[in-house]
Design a protein around this motif. Structure first.
Motif: not given
Length: 252
Positions: A21-22, A25, A27, A29-30, A40-42, A47
């Motif tokens: 879950r991002c 909203k 941009y 990265q996690y 993960y790129e949000c 995601a």
């Protein structure tokens, strides 16, 4: 079948990304909580699962957009899982710094970029430390194995002198004739590690040409197969079997 597998892989990836879950909203990265080279790129709260190139791992603290880097620069902590390796003999993974595959060769290492190895040498007296990715002074346990010259059971070891190829350059994998067996020869991998090889039945090794040749073209080996009637039959039939030992000794 391939389409089905691709669809399954896509569904699995989508499922993994759906589990993340991002936080907002914007941009960002996690890192993945278990796999060090996954992240993960949000964007707009959605995601997308990503993987670093094979051999690199993800570090969220890197300020650049590309946050994938070499493992010895990043502390993965409990994120110990990695994607399956897709490397080769000199590049266990497609990217990174790796020690020479022969454990007795400690001063040579490879910088692998997308699976292509670039050979490098440590300065005199230093050996490559694969854990830290640098050349370092050897420890006591390293001295027990490093630098030991590889020797085959018959006593052959690779000469220190460089062998030049037809263009006058040092040969990467020099070859040497067997002193007693015309059919056999040695290959020194990277000039360091010896391997015994053999010509096909009916041929002998031509050291001058650095290849397997007809016996009549190699002085001292002209009669190598004279007492081998199966070789005469082989030439007539055109079959090409691999080398068989047990021939007489090479003439000096």
């Amino acid at each position: 079948m391939a389409k089905c597998l691709l669809l399954v892989a896509s569904l699995v990836a989508a499922s993994c990304a759906a589990d993340f879950r991002c936080p907002d909203k914007k941009y960002a990265q996690y890192e993945d909580e278990r796999q060090c080279d996954k992240y993960y790129e949000c964007e707009d709260g959605v995601a997308t699962e990503k993987l670093c190139p094979d051999g690199l791992v993800f570090d969220v603290t890197i300020r650049k957009l590309n946050k994938c880097d070499l493992p010895f620069t990043i502390d993965c902590g409990d994120r110990t899982e990695l994607q399956p390796a897709r490397g080769n003999e000199k590049c266990p993974r497609r990217n990174g710094y790796f020690a020479h595959p022969d454990e007795s060769v400690c001063n040579i290492y490879y910088n692998c970029i997308d699976g292509d190895p670039i050979e490098s040498h440590c300065s005199s007296g230093l050996i490559f430390d694969e854990y830290n990715g640098v050349c370092a002074w050897p420890k006591a346990e390293d001295k027990a194995t490093c630098g030991k010259k590889a020797i085959l059971q018959d006593g052959f070891s690779c000469p220190k002198e460089e062998q030049l190829d037809a263009n006058g350059r040092a040969a990467d994998h020099p070859k040497y004739a067997h002193p007693e067996d015309c059919q056999k020869f040695y290959v020194c991998l990277n000039g360091e590690t010896p391997r015994e090889q053999g010509c096909s039945l009916g041929e002998v090794y031509n050291e001058e040409k650095q290849l397997c040749d007809d016996p009549e073209n190699v002085p001292g080996c002209e009669d190598w197969y004279k007492d081998r009637p199966e070789v005469a039959n082989l030439k007539k039939g055109g079959n090409n079997e691999q080398f068989v030992s047990g021939s007489p000794k090479r003439k000096n």
